[in-house]
Design an enzyme around this catalytic site. Structure first.
Site, PDB file in Angstrom:
ATOM      1  N   LYS A  10      73.252 -27.803 -24.497  1.00  0.00           N
ATOM      2  CA  LYS A  10      72.077 -27.216 -23.862  1.00  0.00           C
ATOM      3  C   LYS A  10      71.769 -25.885 -24.525  1.00  0.00           C
ATOM      4  O   LYS A  10      72.631 -25.267 -25.167  1.00  0.00           O
ATOM      5  CB  LYS A  10      72.280 -27.035 -22.355  1.00  0.00           C
ATOM      6  CG  LYS A  10      73.428 -26.104 -21.943  1.00  0.00           C
ATOM      7  CD  LYS A  10      72.992 -24.682 -21.768  1.00  0.00           C
ATOM      8  CE  LYS A  10      74.162 -23.783 -21.386  1.00  0.00           C
ATOM      9  NZ  LYS A  10      73.953 -22.391 -21.761  1.00  0.00           N
ATOM     10  N   PRO A  97      79.451 -27.089 -31.247  1.00  0.00           N
ATOM     11  CA  PRO A  97      80.273 -25.929 -31.621  1.00  0.00           C
ATOM     12  C   PRO A  97      80.867 -25.234 -30.395  1.00  0.00           C
ATOM     13  O   PRO A  97      80.220 -25.103 -29.357  1.00  0.00           O
ATOM     14  CB  PRO A  97      79.282 -25.008 -32.340  1.00  0.00           C
ATOM     15  CG  PRO A  97      78.200 -25.907 -32.820  1.00  0.00           C
ATOM     16  CD  PRO A  97      78.086 -26.996 -31.792  1.00  0.00           C
ATOM     17  N   VAL A  98      82.110 -24.798 -30.529  1.00  0.00           N
ATOM     18  CA  VAL A  98      82.837 -24.138 -29.447  1.00  0.00           C
ATOM     19  C   VAL A  98      82.421 -22.672 -29.367  1.00  0.00           C
ATOM     20  O   VAL A  98      82.216 -22.015 -30.391  1.00  0.00           O
ATOM     21  CB  VAL A  98      84.364 -24.262 -29.693  1.00  0.00           C
ATOM     22  CG1 VAL A  98      85.158 -23.532 -28.631  1.00  0.00           C
ATOM     23  CG2 VAL A  98      84.766 -25.726 -29.764  1.00  0.00           C
ATOM     24  N   ALA A 100      79.669 -21.216 -28.518  1.00  0.00           N
ATOM     25  CA  ALA A 100      78.381 -20.944 -29.151  1.00  0.00           C
ATOM     26  C   ALA A 100      77.259 -20.849 -28.119  1.00  0.00           C
ATOM     27  O   ALA A 100      76.085 -20.805 -28.483  1.00  0.00           O
ATOM     28  CB  ALA A 100      78.066 -22.036 -30.171  1.00  0.00           C
ATOM     29  N   LEU A 102      76.355 -23.166 -26.035  1.00  0.00           N
ATOM     30  CA  LEU A 102      75.659 -24.448 -25.939  1.00  0.00           C
ATOM     31  C   LEU A 102      76.179 -25.341 -24.811  1.00  0.00           C
ATOM     32  O   LEU A 102      75.717 -26.465 -24.646  1.00  0.00           O
ATOM     33  CB  LEU A 102      75.740 -25.191 -27.277  1.00  0.00           C
ATOM     34  CG  LEU A 102      75.097 -24.457 -28.461  1.00  0.00           C
ATOM     35  CD1 LEU A 102      75.357 -25.211 -29.760  1.00  0.00           C
ATOM     36  CD2 LEU A 102      73.611 -24.253 -28.234  1.00  0.00           C
ATOM     37  N   GLY A 104      79.039 -26.923 -24.281  1.00  0.00           N
ATOM     38  CA  GLY A 104      79.791 -28.132 -24.622  1.00  0.00           C
ATOM     39  C   GLY A 104      80.914 -28.451 -23.655  1.00  0.00           C
ATOM     40  O   GLY A 104      81.046 -29.592 -23.211  1.00  0.00           O
ATOM     41  N   GLY A 105      81.720 -27.472 -23.305  1.00  0.00           N
ATOM     42  CA  GLY A 105      82.820 -27.711 -22.368  1.00  0.00           C
ATOM     43  C   GLY A 105      82.314 -28.113 -20.994  1.00  0.00           C
ATOM     44  O   GLY A 105      82.864 -29.012 -20.349  1.00  0.00           O
ATOM     45  N   ASP A 139      78.216 -23.731 -15.515  1.00  0.00           N
ATOM     46  CA  ASP A 139      77.135 -24.502 -16.131  1.00  0.00           C
ATOM     47  C   ASP A 139      77.218 -25.998 -15.834  1.00  0.00           C
ATOM     48  O   ASP A 139      76.264 -26.731 -16.112  1.00  0.00           O
ATOM     49  CB  ASP A 139      77.145 -24.328 -17.658  1.00  0.00           C
ATOM     50  CG  ASP A 139      76.569 -23.000 -18.112  1.00  0.00           C
ATOM     51  OD1 ASP A 139      75.976 -22.287 -17.289  1.00  0.00           O
ATOM     52  OD2 ASP A 139      76.716 -22.679 -19.301  1.00  0.00           O
TER      53      ASP A 139
END
Length: 187
Positions: A10, A97-98, A100, A102, A104-105, A139
């Site tokens: 995101k 990307p970790v 960053a 975005l 991801g986790g 998030d």
């Protein structure tokens, strides 16, 4: 039975940090948008324990990973409410990307709750899964209501809206990880 889910990244189209809360988090107002960059999670029932395999080794496969936290939380609930004691092997292919910004986790945690709800036939609602996800990470609830939404509170209040983006977004990652918590504490 094994199956695969895709966990999207995101971006924040708008982000305003409003105030620090008593619990150490910050109240925010953000407009979030899912984008076409995905981690891949494959789920396969396995015994009674939870195991995470990371294909490209860029994130830990232990209790510090939000996937493990989300899986253990749902497993505990399944044991207490459904009298189900099942395990899973989750294989993660990390493409987002970790550190960053975005998500991801958080997206991986949301996909884990959805995947295990399906694998273990728990039939929990999106609202219940979103509430559980909010315990794992701020998030996480967004990923149950996207692709575009206004997010407020510490991230637990999500209002879905029609998608605003048409076309492409170009992301540039300089490779320097930045923890979200450290950014918020500088504000």
């Amino acid at each position: 039975m094994a199956f695969t889910l895709y966990a999207p990244a995101k971006i924040n189209l708008y982000l305003k940090v409003l105030s620090q809360r008593q619990d150490g988090y910050h109240n925010i107002l953000s407009l979030m948008q899912m984008i076409g960059l995905y981690d891949t999670l494959t789920f396969e029932e396995e015994g009674s324990r939870i195991r995470l395999e990371v294909k490209n080794g860029v994130v830990p496969a232990d209790h510090s990973n939000l996937i493990i936290r989300a899986a253990r939380m749902l497993q505990k609930r399944a044991k207490s409410t459904h009298q189900i004691s099942r395990g899973v092997r989750i294989t993660l292919e990390k493409n987002i990307p970790v550190s960053a910004g975005l998500g991801g986790g958080s997206s991986d945690a949301a996909a884990t709750l959805v995947g295990l709800n399906r694998l273990w036939s728990l039939h929990l609602s999106r609202r219940v899964l979103s509430d559980m996800g909010g315990v794992v990470g701020s998030d996480v609830p967004f990923f149950f209501y996207g692709p575009t939404a206004w997010v407020s509170g510490k991230g637990e209040r999500v209002s879905h809206i029609a998608s605003l983006l048409r076309g492409f977004v170009v992301l540039v990652n300089d490779g320097l990880p930045v923890a979200t918590a450290s950014v918020y504490h500088q504000i």
